[in-house]
Motif scaffolding. Structure first.
Motif, PDB file in Angstrom:
ATOM      1  N   THR A 121     -60.848  25.472  54.957  1.00 47.76           N
ATOM      2  CA  THR A 121     -61.584  24.895  56.086  1.00 47.76           C
ATOM      3  C   THR A 121     -61.033  25.220  57.460  1.00 47.76           C
ATOM      4  N   ALA A 122     -59.779  25.677  57.577  1.00 46.28           N
ATOM      5  CA  ALA A 122     -59.177  25.916  58.890  1.00 46.28           C
ATOM      6  C   ALA A 122     -59.560  27.291  59.429  1.00 46.28           C
ATOM      7  N   ASN A 123     -59.417  27.433  60.744  1.00 44.22           N
ATOM      8  CA  ASN A 123     -59.702  28.703  61.400  1.00 44.22           C
ATOM      9  C   ASN A 123     -58.409  29.518  61.481  1.00 44.22           C
ATOM     10  N   PHE A 124     -58.193  30.393  60.514  1.00 40.69           N
ATOM     11  CA  PHE A 124     -56.979  31.202  60.472  1.00 40.69           C
ATOM     12  C   PHE A 124     -57.004  32.336  61.489  1.00 40.69           C
ATOM     13  N   GLU A 125     -58.177  32.737  61.917  1.00 38.86           N
ATOM     14  CA  GLU A 125     -58.274  33.895  62.804  1.00 38.86           C
ATOM     15  C   GLU A 125     -57.754  33.615  64.210  1.00 38.86           C
ATOM     16  N   ILE A 126     -57.612  32.362  64.591  1.00 41.39           N
ATOM     17  CA  ILE A 126     -57.109  32.054  65.928  1.00 41.39           C
ATOM     18  C   ILE A 126     -55.599  31.822  65.926  1.00 41.39           C
ATOM     19  N   LEU A 127     -54.972  31.887  64.746  1.00 41.34           N
ATOM     20  CA  LEU A 127     -53.542  31.616  64.643  1.00 41.34           C
ATOM     21  C   LEU A 127     -52.733  32.907  64.736  1.00 41.34           C
ATOM     22  N   HIS A 128     -51.504  32.768  65.177  1.00 42.53           N
ATOM     23  CA  HIS A 128     -50.621  33.916  65.336  1.00 42.53           C
ATOM     24  C   HIS A 128     -49.324  33.693  64.560  1.00 42.53           C
ATOM     25  N   GLU A 129     -48.574  34.748  64.404  1.00 42.35           N
ATOM     26  CA  GLU A 129     -47.294  34.671  63.709  1.00 42.35           C
ATOM     27  C   GLU A 129     -46.418  33.563  64.306  1.00 42.35           C
ATOM     28  N   GLY A 130     -45.825  32.763  63.448  1.00 44.73           N
ATOM     29  CA  GLY A 130     -44.981  31.667  63.890  1.00 44.73           C
ATOM     30  C   GLY A 130     -45.710  30.352  64.051  1.00 44.73           C
ATOM     31  N   GLN A 131     -47.043  30.371  63.898  1.00 41.34           N
ATOM     32  CA  GLN A 131     -47.821  29.140  63.968  1.00 41.34           C
ATOM     33  C   GLN A 131     -48.158  28.657  62.559  1.00 41.34           C
ATOM     34  N   GLY A 132     -48.721  27.456  62.477  1.00 39.74           N
ATOM     35  CA  GLY A 132     -49.106  26.899  61.186  1.00 39.74           C
ATOM     36  C   GLY A 132     -50.227  25.901  61.360  1.00 39.74           C
ATOM     37  N   CYS A 133     -50.762  25.434  60.235  1.00 40.15           N
ATOM     38  CA  CYS A 133     -51.867  24.478  60.293  1.00 40.15           C
ATOM     39  C   CYS A 133     -52.022  23.806  58.938  1.00 40.15           C
ATOM     40  N   ASP A 134     -52.811  22.754  58.912  1.00 36.46           N
ATOM     41  CA  ASP A 134     -53.289  22.188  57.661  1.00 36.46           C
ATOM     42  C   ASP A 134     -54.669  22.762  57.381  1.00 36.46           C
ATOM     43  N   THR A 135     -54.952  23.017  56.131  1.00 35.38           N
ATOM     44  CA  THR A 135     -56.276  23.486  55.729  1.00 35.38           C
ATOM     45  C   THR A 135     -56.623  22.833  54.406  1.00 35.38           C
ATOM     46  N   VAL A 136     -57.910  22.675  54.137  1.00 31.06           N
ATOM     47  CA  VAL A 136     -58.347  21.976  52.928  1.00 31.06           C
ATOM     48  C   VAL A 136     -59.076  22.952  52.015  1.00 31.06           C
ATOM     49  N   PHE A 137     -58.688  22.956  50.757  1.00 35.28           N
ATOM     50  CA  PHE A 137     -59.435  23.696  49.744  1.00 35.28           C
ATOM     51  C   PHE A 137     -60.491  22.760  49.174  1.00 35.28           C
ATOM     52  N   VAL A 138     -61.721  23.235  49.193  1.00 45.14           N
ATOM     53  CA  VAL A 138     -62.854  22.417  48.781  1.00 45.14           C
ATOM     54  C   VAL A 138     -63.709  23.188  47.778  1.00 45.14           C
ATOM     55  N   THR A 139     -64.604  22.474  47.133  1.00 44.58           N
ATOM     56  CA  THR A 139     -65.598  23.096  46.264  1.00 44.58           C
ATOM     57  C   THR A 139     -66.727  23.641  47.137  1.00 44.58           C
ATOM     58  N   PRO A 140     -67.672  24.396  46.567  1.00 46.44           N
ATOM     59  CA  PRO A 140     -68.806  24.889  47.368  1.00 46.44           C
ATOM     60  C   PRO A 140     -69.628  23.779  48.024  1.00 46.44           C
ATOM     61  N   THR A 141     -69.551  22.550  47.502  1.00 43.30           N
ATOM     62  CA  THR A 141     -70.257  21.435  48.112  1.00 43.30           C
ATOM     63  C   THR A 141     -69.322  20.553  48.948  1.00 43.30           C
ATOM     64  N   ALA A 142     -68.177  21.130  49.344  1.00 40.52           N
ATOM     65  CA  ALA A 142     -67.220  20.476  50.254  1.00 40.52           C
ATOM     66  C   ALA A 142     -66.510  19.276  49.642  1.00 40.52           C
ATOM     67  N   ARG A 143     -66.509  19.174  48.324  1.00 43.93           N
ATOM     68  CA  ARG A 143     -65.709  18.130  47.677  1.00 43.93           C
ATOM     69  C   ARG A 143     -64.246  18.547  47.722  1.00 43.93           C
ATOM     70  N   THR A 144     -63.361  17.589  47.876  1.00 40.96           N
ATOM     71  CA  THR A 144     -61.968  17.900  48.169  1.00 40.96           C
ATOM     72  C   THR A 144     -61.157  18.264  46.927  1.00 40.96           C
ATOM     73  N   ILE A 145     -60.303  19.270  47.071  1.00 45.60           N
ATOM     74  CA  ILE A 145     -59.349  19.671  46.038  1.00 45.60           C
ATOM     75  C   ILE A 145     -57.930  19.327  46.485  1.00 45.60           C
ATOM     76  N   ASP A 146     -57.522  19.817  47.659  1.00 47.40           N
ATOM     77  CA  ASP A 146     -56.177  19.519  48.161  1.00 47.40           C
ATOM     78  C   ASP A 146     -56.074  19.945  49.623  1.00 47.40           C
ATOM     79  N   ILE A 147     -55.127  19.329  50.326  1.00 46.90           N
ATOM     80  CA  ILE A 147     -54.729  19.770  51.655  1.00 46.90           C
ATOM     81  C   ILE A 147     -53.539  20.705  51.477  1.00 46.90           C
ATOM     82  N   ALA A 148     -53.595  21.851  52.098  1.00 46.50           N
ATOM     83  CA  ALA A 148     -52.463  22.785  52.073  1.00 46.50           C
ATOM     84  C   ALA A 148     -51.879  22.896  53.476  1.00 46.50           C
ATOM     85  N   HIS A 149     -50.563  23.007  53.539  1.00 46.03           N
ATOM     86  CA  HIS A 149     -49.906  23.290  54.817  1.00 46.03           C
ATOM     87  C   HIS A 149     -49.587  24.780  54.832  1.00 46.03           C
ATOM     88  N   ALA A 150     -50.028  25.472  55.871  1.00 44.03           N
ATOM     89  CA  ALA A 150     -49.930  26.932  55.931  1.00 44.03           C
ATOM     90  C   ALA A 150     -49.009  27.375  57.055  1.00 44.03           C
TER      91      ALA A 150
END
Length: 408
Positions: A121-150
């Protein structure tokens, strides 16, 4: 082959830009800082940082067991018999937690950014080396699987995920790699160790170790340092808080780093207290708050969701939910008068409006708190609810969820 067990830990000068090691081939290569400001001696094997376990007896869990830790059969530290002390440290000092049982996934290859951009779910294209974010892995219907720290590194993206979703997420990512994609997925959980620091005195430990250049950096920022010629990555924040730090390293360095952190006043915390802290903070967890029953916006994970990055898995459902105000329920904290069981119903005026998903008695069994989903129009912060048949509760905001900022 002989190995020396006497070594030193080296931390780079906080004032030298050359001390920030750009090569992130974690865990392939050893890093060596250009300048050394502090030298803290302790026992550590001088081994290269390799993808295979170190060929010597360097078992941190054995050391912790001797020190009184209760370790489960699957290698998870349950408690140091100091749970309340550790929770106190989170408020007044600093606690250190071994989260090496959490999953670490390395995504590499030329197409890694676009690939993860499309798969979570996160916008990885705006991030640069040395940065990080939380992103969520979801099903095709946006049901939640897990939050990942990237962590966005020079040649790879490192993801930290829950131990219960690691294999599912790895299999899912591999499934979506097409023939022309230049992407590699690697499970580096067994080849790395992960500690987190949390508490108001975390900054003091960073400064004492000569790592002041990471202090006050934005959440998710991370830098590479060297421990006896082996890399250690230090990131701002941890899985449940934007404060504190996360430390990723070789298992060969873990015991020495752990001892250094304790030597600077960190209180060890086991997974039992960590789970209590997770609930008190309000961080959703897989198989509890993150399931096929709930979508990512009902889980209130706004900070990890991009609404304008284009097509990605679950994007159509998320867009409809926002456009048509279709979010029917929300995750809340619920302060209760007595213990309740996960799965208990939440009622208002005799009408079922939700369900409890997690519960803790809190520190010294004096802060009973549950997490649960409640229908949006039924109750919100400050309202009274009934749990089960007769347990009184009050809807409250909790820190992790309070930091989430929905779009205006």
């Amino acid at each position: 082959m002989a190995y020396c067990y006497t070594a030193s830990i080296f931390f780079p000068s906080s004032s030298s830009s050359s001390s920030i090691l750009a090569n992130d081939r974690l865990p392939h290569l050893a890093y060596r800082p250009a300048k050394i400001k502090r030298r803290l001696s302790f026992s550590c094997a001088a081994l290269p940082f390799d993808l295979s376990p170190p060929p010597i007896d360097h078992d941190l869990l054995d050391t912790m067991t001797v020190a009184g830790a209760k370790v489960s059969e699957d290698g998870v530290i349950g408690t140091f018999d100091n749970d309340d002390e550790a929770l106190d440290a989170v408020e007044n000092g600093v606690a250190v937690v071994d989260l090496s049982h959490y999953g670490r996934i390395r995504v590499s290859g030329e197409d890694r950014v676009q690939f993860l951009h499309n798969q979570s779910t996160a916008n990885f294209e705006i991030l640069h080396e040395g940065q990080g974010c939380d992103t969520v892995f979801v099903t095709p219907t946006a049901r939640t699987i897990d939050i990942a720290h990237a962590w966005i590194m020079k040649t790879a993206i490192t993801l930290v995920v829950s131990p219960v979703t690691r294999e599912r997420i790895i299999d899912m990512l591999k499934k979506y790699i097409f023939f022309a994609d230049k992407v590699e997925i690697q499970d580096i959980t067994q080849q790395t160790s992960l500690f987190v620091l949390i508490g108001p005195k975390s900054d003091q430990i960073m400064e004492a170790l000569g790592l002041a250049d990471i202090v006050e950096q934005p959440y998710g920022s991370h830098k590479h340092y060297s421990v006896n010629g082996m890399p250690i990555t230090v990131g701002v924040g941890n899985l449940i808080s934007e404060e504190g730090y996360s430390l990723l390293m070789s298992p060969a360095a873990a015991e020495s780093v752990w001892k250094v952190l304790l030597g600077h006043g960190a209180i060890p915390m086991g997974s039992n207290a960590w789970e209590t802290l997770r609930i008190l903070q309000g961080r959703p967890a897989p198989d509890k708050e993150l399931t096929d029953e709930y979508n990512v916006l009902e889980a209130n994970l706004w900070n990890a969701v991009s609404l304008n990055k284009g097509c990605y898995k679950g994007q159509e459902t998320i867009s409809r939910l926002v456009t048509y105000d279709g979010i029917k329920q929300r995750l809340w904290g619920i302060r209760v008068s007595s213990p309740v069981e996960p799965g208990s119903t939440i009622s208002v005026n005799g009408k079922k409006v939700g369900k409890v998903t997690s519960f803790t008695t809190g520190k010294r069994a004096s802060q009973p708190l549950g997490l649960g989903y409640i229908k949006r129009k039924a109750a919100s912060e400050g309202d009274s609810v009934i749990i089960g048949d007769d347990v009184e509760g009050t809807v409250v905001e909790v820190p992790f969820l309070a930091r989430q900022i929905p779009p205006s």
